[in-house]
Write a protein that holds these residues in place. Sequence first.
Motif, PDB file in Angstrom:
ATOM      1  N   TYR A 149       0.825  -1.209   0.000  1.00  0.00           N
ATOM      2  CA  TYR A 149       0.000   0.000   0.000  1.00  0.00           C
ATOM      3  C   TYR A 149       0.859   1.258   0.000  1.00  0.00           C
ATOM      4  O   TYR A 149       0.458   2.294   0.521  1.00  0.00           O
ATOM      5  CB  TYR A 149      -0.961  -0.041   1.191  1.00  0.00           C
ATOM      6  CG  TYR A 149      -1.831  -1.271   1.157  1.00  0.00           C
ATOM      7  CD1 TYR A 149      -2.796  -1.426   0.158  1.00  0.00           C
ATOM      8  CD2 TYR A 149      -1.661  -2.301   2.081  1.00  0.00           C
ATOM      9  CE1 TYR A 149      -3.577  -2.568   0.099  1.00  0.00           C
ATOM     10  CE2 TYR A 149      -2.446  -3.448   2.025  1.00  0.00           C
ATOM     11  CZ  TYR A 149      -3.397  -3.576   1.030  1.00  0.00           C
ATOM     12  OH  TYR A 149      -4.169  -4.717   0.951  1.00  0.00           O
ATOM     13  N   GLY A 150       2.040   1.144  -0.596  1.00  0.00           N
ATOM     14  CA  GLY A 150       2.871   2.320  -0.810  1.00  0.00           C
ATOM     15  C   GLY A 150       3.936   2.574   0.223  1.00  0.00           C
ATOM     16  O   GLY A 150       4.721   3.507   0.079  1.00  0.00           O
ATOM     17  N   ARG A 199     -11.489   3.108  14.787  1.00  0.00           N
ATOM     18  CA  ARG A 199     -11.777   2.110  15.810  1.00  0.00           C
ATOM     19  C   ARG A 199     -12.586   0.985  15.168  1.00  0.00           C
ATOM     20  O   ARG A 199     -13.584   1.238  14.498  1.00  0.00           O
ATOM     21  CB  ARG A 199     -12.582   2.734  16.956  1.00  0.00           C
ATOM     22  CG  ARG A 199     -11.885   3.865  17.657  1.00  0.00           C
ATOM     23  CD  ARG A 199     -12.794   4.645  18.593  1.00  0.00           C
ATOM     24  NE  ARG A 199     -13.328   3.824  19.675  1.00  0.00           N
ATOM     25  CZ  ARG A 199     -13.998   4.324  20.722  1.00  0.00           C
ATOM     26  NH1 ARG A 199     -14.218   5.629  20.808  1.00  0.00           N
ATOM     27  NH2 ARG A 199     -14.448   3.518  21.659  1.00  0.00           N
ATOM     28  N   VAL A 200     -12.131  -0.240  15.375  1.00  0.00           N
ATOM     29  CA  VAL A 200     -12.840  -1.378  14.810  1.00  0.00           C
ATOM     30  C   VAL A 200     -12.992  -2.440  15.895  1.00  0.00           C
ATOM     31  O   VAL A 200     -12.049  -2.706  16.640  1.00  0.00           O
ATOM     32  CB  VAL A 200     -12.088  -1.950  13.584  1.00  0.00           C
ATOM     33  CG1 VAL A 200     -10.679  -2.373  13.938  1.00  0.00           C
ATOM     34  CG2 VAL A 200     -12.855  -3.114  12.965  1.00  0.00           C
ATOM     35  N   SER A 256     -10.468 -13.093  10.803  1.00  0.00           N
ATOM     36  CA  SER A 256      -9.842 -13.807   9.686  1.00  0.00           C
ATOM     37  C   SER A 256      -8.762 -12.926   9.084  1.00  0.00           C
ATOM     38  O   SER A 256      -8.730 -11.709   9.295  1.00  0.00           O
ATOM     39  CB  SER A 256     -10.878 -14.167   8.615  1.00  0.00           C
ATOM     40  OG  SER A 256     -11.320 -12.998   7.938  1.00  0.00           O
ATOM     41  N   TYR A 257      -7.861 -13.537   8.322  1.00  0.00           N
ATOM     42  CA  TYR A 257      -6.820 -12.763   7.645  1.00  0.00           C
ATOM     43  C   TYR A 257      -7.437 -11.709   6.732  1.00  0.00           C
ATOM     44  O   TYR A 257      -6.955 -10.579   6.629  1.00  0.00           O
ATOM     45  CB  TYR A 257      -5.908 -13.686   6.833  1.00  0.00           C
ATOM     46  CG  TYR A 257      -5.060 -14.613   7.666  1.00  0.00           C
ATOM     47  CD1 TYR A 257      -4.289 -14.125   8.726  1.00  0.00           C
ATOM     48  CD2 TYR A 257      -5.016 -15.974   7.395  1.00  0.00           C
ATOM     49  CE1 TYR A 257      -3.508 -14.977   9.491  1.00  0.00           C
ATOM     50  CE2 TYR A 257      -4.238 -16.835   8.151  1.00  0.00           C
ATOM     51  CZ  TYR A 257      -3.486 -16.329   9.201  1.00  0.00           C
ATOM     52  OH  TYR A 257      -2.714 -17.172   9.952  1.00  0.00           O
ATOM     53  N   LYS A 290      -8.513  -6.118   5.369  1.00  0.00           N
ATOM     54  CA  LYS A 290      -9.494  -5.129   4.929  1.00  0.00           C
ATOM     55  C   LYS A 290      -9.682  -4.009   5.937  1.00  0.00           C
ATOM     56  O   LYS A 290      -9.781  -2.829   5.551  1.00  0.00           O
ATOM     57  CB  LYS A 290     -10.839  -5.834   4.687  1.00  0.00           C
ATOM     58  CG  LYS A 290     -11.995  -4.888   4.382  1.00  0.00           C
ATOM     59  CD  LYS A 290     -13.303  -5.660   4.301  1.00  0.00           C
ATOM     60  CE  LYS A 290     -14.493  -4.718   4.140  1.00  0.00           C
ATOM     61  NZ  LYS A 290     -15.780  -5.470   4.130  1.00  0.00           N
ATOM     62  N   ASN A 291      -9.731  -4.344   7.208  1.00  0.00           N
ATOM     63  CA  ASN A 291     -10.138  -3.376   8.231  1.00  0.00           C
ATOM     64  C   ASN A 291      -8.993  -2.688   8.963  1.00  0.00           C
ATOM     65  O   ASN A 291      -9.215  -1.699   9.653  1.00  0.00           O
ATOM     66  CB  ASN A 291     -11.033  -4.072   9.261  1.00  0.00           C
ATOM     67  CG  ASN A 291     -12.354  -4.518   8.680  1.00  0.00           C
ATOM     68  OD1 ASN A 291     -13.023  -3.755   8.010  1.00  0.00           O
ATOM     69  ND2 ASN A 291     -12.719  -5.761   8.927  1.00  0.00           N
ATOM     70  N   VAL A 292      -7.762  -3.208   8.819  1.00  0.00           N
ATOM     71  CA  VAL A 292      -6.630  -2.585   9.519  1.00  0.00           C
ATOM     72  C   VAL A 292      -5.457  -2.330   8.569  1.00  0.00           C
ATOM     73  O   VAL A 292      -5.041  -1.183   8.393  1.00  0.00           O
ATOM     74  CB  VAL A 292      -6.155  -3.459  10.712  1.00  0.00           C
ATOM     75  CG1 VAL A 292      -4.925  -2.821  11.377  1.00  0.00           C
ATOM     76  CG2 VAL A 292      -7.267  -3.635  11.729  1.00  0.00           C
ATOM     77  N   ILE A 293      -4.928  -3.383   7.964  1.00  0.00           N
ATOM     78  CA  ILE A 293      -3.670  -3.259   7.219  1.00  0.00           C
ATOM     79  C   ILE A 293      -3.812  -2.322   6.031  1.00  0.00           C
ATOM     80  O   ILE A 293      -3.004  -1.392   5.849  1.00  0.00           O
ATOM     81  CB  ILE A 293      -3.191  -4.653   6.764  1.00  0.00           C
ATOM     82  CG1 ILE A 293      -2.873  -5.517   7.974  1.00  0.00           C
ATOM     83  CG2 ILE A 293      -1.969  -4.522   5.860  1.00  0.00           C
ATOM     84  CD1 ILE A 293      -2.611  -6.975   7.653  1.00  0.00           C
ATOM     85  N   ARG A 294      -4.837  -2.539   5.208  1.00  0.00           N
ATOM     86  CA  ARG A 294      -4.987  -1.702   4.017  1.00  0.00           C
ATOM     87  C   ARG A 294      -5.294  -0.246   4.363  1.00  0.00           C
ATOM     88  O   ARG A 294      -4.602   0.661   3.861  1.00  0.00           O
ATOM     89  CB  ARG A 294      -6.070  -2.273   3.104  1.00  0.00           C
ATOM     90  CG  ARG A 294      -6.296  -1.422   1.863  1.00  0.00           C
ATOM     91  CD  ARG A 294      -7.249  -2.067   0.888  1.00  0.00           C
ATOM     92  NE  ARG A 294      -7.442  -1.244  -0.288  1.00  0.00           N
ATOM     93  CZ  ARG A 294      -8.115  -1.619  -1.367  1.00  0.00           C
ATOM     94  NH1 ARG A 294      -8.683  -2.824  -1.406  1.00  0.00           N
ATOM     95  NH2 ARG A 294      -8.248  -0.804  -2.399  1.00  0.00           N
ATOM     96  N   PRO A 295      -6.302   0.052   5.193  1.00  0.00           N
ATOM     97  CA  PRO A 295      -6.564   1.469   5.481  1.00  0.00           C
ATOM     98  C   PRO A 295      -5.400   2.168   6.173  1.00  0.00           C
ATOM     99  O   PRO A 295      -5.135   3.341   5.902  1.00  0.00           O
ATOM    100  CB  PRO A 295      -7.817   1.431   6.366  1.00  0.00           C
ATOM    101  CG  PRO A 295      -7.935   0.030   6.852  1.00  0.00           C
ATOM    102  CD  PRO A 295      -7.314  -0.830   5.818  1.00  0.00           C
ATOM    103  N   LEU A 296      -4.689   1.451   7.035  1.00  0.00           N
ATOM    104  CA  LEU A 296      -3.557   2.082   7.710  1.00  0.00           C
ATOM    105  C   LEU A 296      -2.429   2.368   6.725  1.00  0.00           C
ATOM    106  O   LEU A 296      -1.839   3.462   6.732  1.00  0.00           O
ATOM    107  CB  LEU A 296      -3.060   1.189   8.841  1.00  0.00           C
ATOM    108  CG  LEU A 296      -1.898   1.742   9.678  1.00  0.00           C
ATOM    109  CD1 LEU A 296      -2.235   3.100  10.261  1.00  0.00           C
ATOM    110  CD2 LEU A 296      -1.539   0.761  10.792  1.00  0.00           C
TER     111      LEU A 296
END
Length: 252
Positions: free
Chosen positions: A41-42, A190-191, A198-199, A204-210
């Motif tokens: 993601y850059g 916050r999630v 699941s991976y 989807k909810n942490v790694i990519r948006p961060l």
Amino acid sequence: MIFRKDVLAETTAAYGHLSGYFQDIRSFFEVLNVRFALPEYGVRLRPVAGNELFSNANSYLLSDDSSYPYYLWLPSWLGRFYVDADRVPEGGPVDELGTARARLIAFVWPWLGFNDAYVQDAESPECWFGVADPRPQDLGECVRTTAQNLFNHFRLEHTLDGEAEGWLTGRFDPHPEVGCNLTGRWYLRRVPLAELTSYYEVEKNVIRPLGEKFSELSAVLDDSAHEDGDAADGRRSANGHRQGAATPGARS
């Protein structure tokens, strides 16, 4: 009263569940370490403080001079911080990287969701994650010190400014009397941990948006530095032109 019978009746099962929770925390951060090491993601992110997790729990003492309004033996918060791997000098330790050089610090904090003096109880355990653009008053401060400062003095409900594009946004307010020397801004999501089972959900909810937020803010800082550099070059060119006009060689 010494030991409470109702507590003892639940202790073994409760300990088993809590032990499982901390095992999941460990697995969660191991997955993050692997994924953040890739620039998908850059940006590649490296953790601060090695394998250590930041924690709001104290040592196992009967009493201490803790600044918390209640005494903790088990951590309700655990934290991890990350910096752009490309800003760490080759072969240099991450912890000694200057905050001014790092510019941005990412963070991921699992929270049990209750019993915090500064945050209203949540419905269930949560993961807080985001990116900080911290500006310590000590320009030579290292990221390890700044990370501890962030963990100790982050105050969501006191410094929240609003929400933009799904991110809570706020600022740091310096309070030297309690050891906080930070200015700058933060971006937070916050999630519920129940959405990270699941991976795919972690991605989807942490790694990519961060990762995407870190890259976005880094690009903004790059553009700002470029504009500042262009402005400085313009001032130097203008000054050089005026100075040259005043010399005999320029007039001839």
